[in-house]
Design an enzyme around this catalytic site. Structure first.
Site, PDB file in Angstrom:
ATOM      1  N   GLU A  86      11.621 -37.393   8.491  1.00 18.92           N
ATOM      2  CA  GLU A  86      12.729 -38.333   8.667  1.00 18.92           C
ATOM      3  C   GLU A  86      14.048 -37.617   8.931  1.00 18.92           C
ATOM      4  O   GLU A  86      14.875 -38.089   9.713  1.00 18.92           O
ATOM      5  CB  GLU A  86      12.849 -39.209   7.414  1.00 18.92           C
ATOM      6  CG  GLU A  86      13.815 -40.393   7.556  1.00 18.92           C
ATOM      7  CD  GLU A  86      15.254 -40.054   7.210  1.00 18.92           C
ATOM      8  OE1 GLU A  86      16.149 -40.870   7.498  1.00 18.92           O
ATOM      9  OE2 GLU A  86      15.494 -38.953   6.650  1.00 18.92           O
ATOM     10  N   ASP A 118      10.214 -35.260   3.244  1.00 16.31           N
ATOM     11  CA  ASP A 118      10.880 -34.062   3.755  1.00 16.31           C
ATOM     12  C   ASP A 118      12.341 -34.086   3.316  1.00 16.31           C
ATOM     13  O   ASP A 118      12.883 -35.140   2.941  1.00 16.31           O
ATOM     14  CB  ASP A 118      10.779 -33.983   5.279  1.00 16.31           C
ATOM     15  CG  ASP A 118      11.548 -35.084   5.986  1.00 16.31           C
ATOM     16  OD1 ASP A 118      11.416 -36.264   5.558  1.00 16.31           O
ATOM     17  OD2 ASP A 118      12.270 -34.809   6.958  1.00 16.31           O
TER      18      ASP A 118
END
Length: 653
Positions: free
Chosen positions: A316, A249
């Site tokens: 994250e 991400d």
């Protein structure tokens, strides 16, 4: 990546907590004035003069009159100029000694007019520089010879393989093209049907189609909808598994900044030797390097003895709770791997020039993080009849008071920065002599060392808890008094814990609350279940109320330097970046000031290392023109290729 009170926590098994133990202030009392005549007689016979100084601070060995004429490290006048030293060296001005290093300041030097032939003072029995190495270096480690695998390493990954490089760069460009952005509203609720997750699904499909050998040799589990856990089963069940971690991400791209990009943020275009795009550096570059290495190894017959796990989180950038958090839970509850992982490598520090040397930083810990939400509630009304202070005014005063009272820096003995300085002192020929002096004279020089480190913003926040008022909101109309205003302050904590930060809010803000007649209530919460609350009643509550809620995660445990995992990682780094030793590269522990997915992996291993195999770590990560040097991409592939062979191959034990 999600870039003076002491409080002791119980360390996790096998690790030391980043939160320090309570210091001891007991210091020995030594009386040695009677020895001065004996020492002078001995000095006259040997042409080398020594002197001892006794004080409440301990027993000191004088090696130069210059030490007493120009004391450093914050010595008092009594420590610096006892009468009998003045008799030997001559009178000196009464100075108390600096607590910081003036620009260009050098450590105590020889006095050419003095018979003393040495310099610096040493606290006898404590400050003598140790003869044992303080920063031993692991030599380069290479895997057992294998004609096929060695050929791939030299020929395919070498400079001559333009065809492979072009193909691999194309795969990284495609990886960057997927808009796997993590939005803050995804923290609390993850809806797999949200259209924004379509890009995550497409990224997973891209990995499967682009790396066929990996997907045929490793088993894949999709954790909590979008995170990935690959298992490359080893032949030796007695060896603990290792984890290579990354996340796919990325930070959201602000549409208002699109015109500022040299290349579109999700293009993956190459320009002047750099591949541009959100996530190119943080952290799709590392993820692609890992899967490229595994694809090459598996396609050319490598069979691991040690099980290799690939853990790729999908959130994250918003804390990792639904990605790495669920991966850790799965490994512990379903695989029985609590404290069962040999070592973990995730994104982190890299290589950089410091102190005139190339240093590879392996972060053995990372700071904690907490947010304080400050809410001020006051009576509303029309702006034409405003009180002396509105809620926005009160909130401004509270924030100003916080900024006037920052957290103080501290350098504890366990801090990785101290080891970094020792490594540089031991291995860098031209290391700053002032720092050498400071290291040789710890603990007496600690205040001076902290003061000097605090002069630089980066090193200051390595040794102190930071605070930043990042968000503020309040008011809905220009002629209406705001009834509720809120600010959020972020802290990256190192010497405190979350509940200590909460207590400090009560301490710092109470005088402001008292001044304006505000009621103040503060509460602290930790992710591990800790809770504290306190308050102050400023008056009758008519002026307004202030509520502060502090929530967050503690600083991580510190992984041990010299463990098996550390040694194989350090040896692999040296093999990748300085195999012939000509660069004189130093490998040193470091500290991450930001947070990674490893915050969820503490119960899996006590050997967690954060390292990114690049010399350009965080090149515009999280901002406009994020990019990665194309040569760095292939260096990273080579590194992971050899690390896996070293750690999971026949020589893994």
């Amino acid at each position: 990546m999600r870039n003076p009170t002491s409080y002791q926590l119980v360390p996790k098994s096998g690790s030391a907590s980043l939160t320090p133990p309570q210091p001891s202030y007991a210091r020995p009392l030594a009386i040695a004035a009677a020895l001065s005549l004996i020492l002078l007689a001995a000095a006259a016979a040997s042409s080398v003069y020594f002197a001892l100084h006794a004080s409440t601070q301990g027993l000191y060995l004088l090696r130069s009159c210059e030490d007493w004429h120009n004391p450093v490290g914050g010595l008092t006048a009594e420590q610096s100029h006892p009468a009998w030293i003045n008799w030997i060296c001559g009178p000196a001005p009464a100075v108390s000694g600096p607590t910081s290093r003036p620009r260009g300041r050098q450590p105590p030097a020889n006095n050419n007019d003095s018979p003393f032939s040495f310099h610096t003072f040493i606290k006898v029995g404590q400050n003598v520089p140790p003869s044992e190495p303080q920063c031993p270096q692991v030599p380069a480690i290479f895997p057992d010879a294998d004609p096929i695998l060695d050929s791939v390493y030299e020929d395919l990954l070498g400079d001559a393989s333009a065809e492979y490089k072009e193909a691999a760069l194309g795969r990284l460009a495609e990886a960057v093209s997927y808009r796997t952005e993590s939005f803050d509203d995804m923290i609390e609720f993850q809806d797999p049907e949200d259209y924004r997750y379509n890009q995550f699904k497409e990224f997973i499909a891209f990995l499967e189609s682009s790396y066929p050998s990996l997907h045929s040799s490793l088993s894949r589990e999709i954790i909590h909808d979008f995170s990935l856990l690959y298992t490359w089963e080893g032949s030796n069940p007695d060896l603990k598994p290792m984890i290579l971690a990354a996340h796919y991400d990325v930070v959201v791209v602000n549409n208002e900044t699109l015109s500022l990009w040299d290349e579109p943020p999700f293009s993956g275009n190459v320009r002047n030797g750099f591949l541009y795009g959100r996530g190119a550096e943080d952290d799709k570059g590392s993820l692609v390097a890992i899967v490229e290495a595994v694809e090459l190894l598996s396609a050319h017959g490598f069979k691991p003895e040690r099980t290799v796990l690939l853990a790729f989180g999908h959130d994250e950038e918003i804390g990792g709770g639904k990605g790495a958090g669920y991966i850790a839970k799965h490994l512990i509850e379903e695989k029985g791997l609590k404290h069962g992982i040999e070592f973990i490598v995730d994104e982190g520090s890299g290589l950089a020039e410091h102190f005139g040397a190339l240093i590879a930083f392996i972060s053995t810990g990372e700071k904690g993080s907490c947010n304080a939400e400050i809410t001020v509630k006051t009576r509303g009304g029309h702006s034409s009849a405003a009180p002396p202070h509105t809620g926005i005014g009160y909130l401004s005063s509270l924030i100003a008071e916080l900024e006037e009272n920052p957290f103080q820096p501290q350098l504890a003995d366990w801090h990785p920065l101290l080891q970094t300085l020792r490594c540089a002192s031991e291995h860098v020929p031209d290391f700053d002599p002032w720092f050498k002096w400071a290291l040789d004279n710890l603990p007496d020089s600690k205040d001076a060392l902290v003061a000097v480190l605090s002069e630089d913003l980066d090193s200051r926040y390595t040794i102190s808890t930071s605070q930043a008022a990042d968000l503020i909101k309040g008011g809905v109309k220009v002629n209406a008094l705001p009834e509720t205003v809120t600010a959020t302050v972020n802290h990256r904590i190192i010497n405190e814990d979350v509940l200590t930060v909460a207590r400090r809010y009560l301490e710092v803000l109470s005088p402001v609350a008292k001044q304006y007649g505000l009621d103040l209530h503060v509460s602290g919460w930790t992710l591990s279940g800790g809770r504290w609350q306190g308050g102050y009643t400023g008056g009758d509550g008519q002026a307004g109320k202030v509520e502060v809620v502090v929530k967050g995660m503690e600083a991580s445990p510190v992984s041990k330097v010299g463990s098996w995992g550390w040694n194989v990682l350090e040896g692999s780094i040296r093999a990748a970046f300085d195999a012939d030793g000509k660069k004189n590269m130093i490998v040193s522990p470091g500290l991450m000031v930001a947070n990674t997915d490893t915050r969820h992996y503490w119960d899996l291993s006590d050997a967690i290392f954060r390292f990114k195999p690049t010399r350009e770590t965080f090149s515009n990560a999280h901002t406009v023109n994020e990019r990665v040097n194309v040569n760095v991409v292939f260096t990273a592939v080579r590194f992971f290729y050899q690390l896996i062979r070293n750690a999971a191959g026949p020589q893994s034990e």
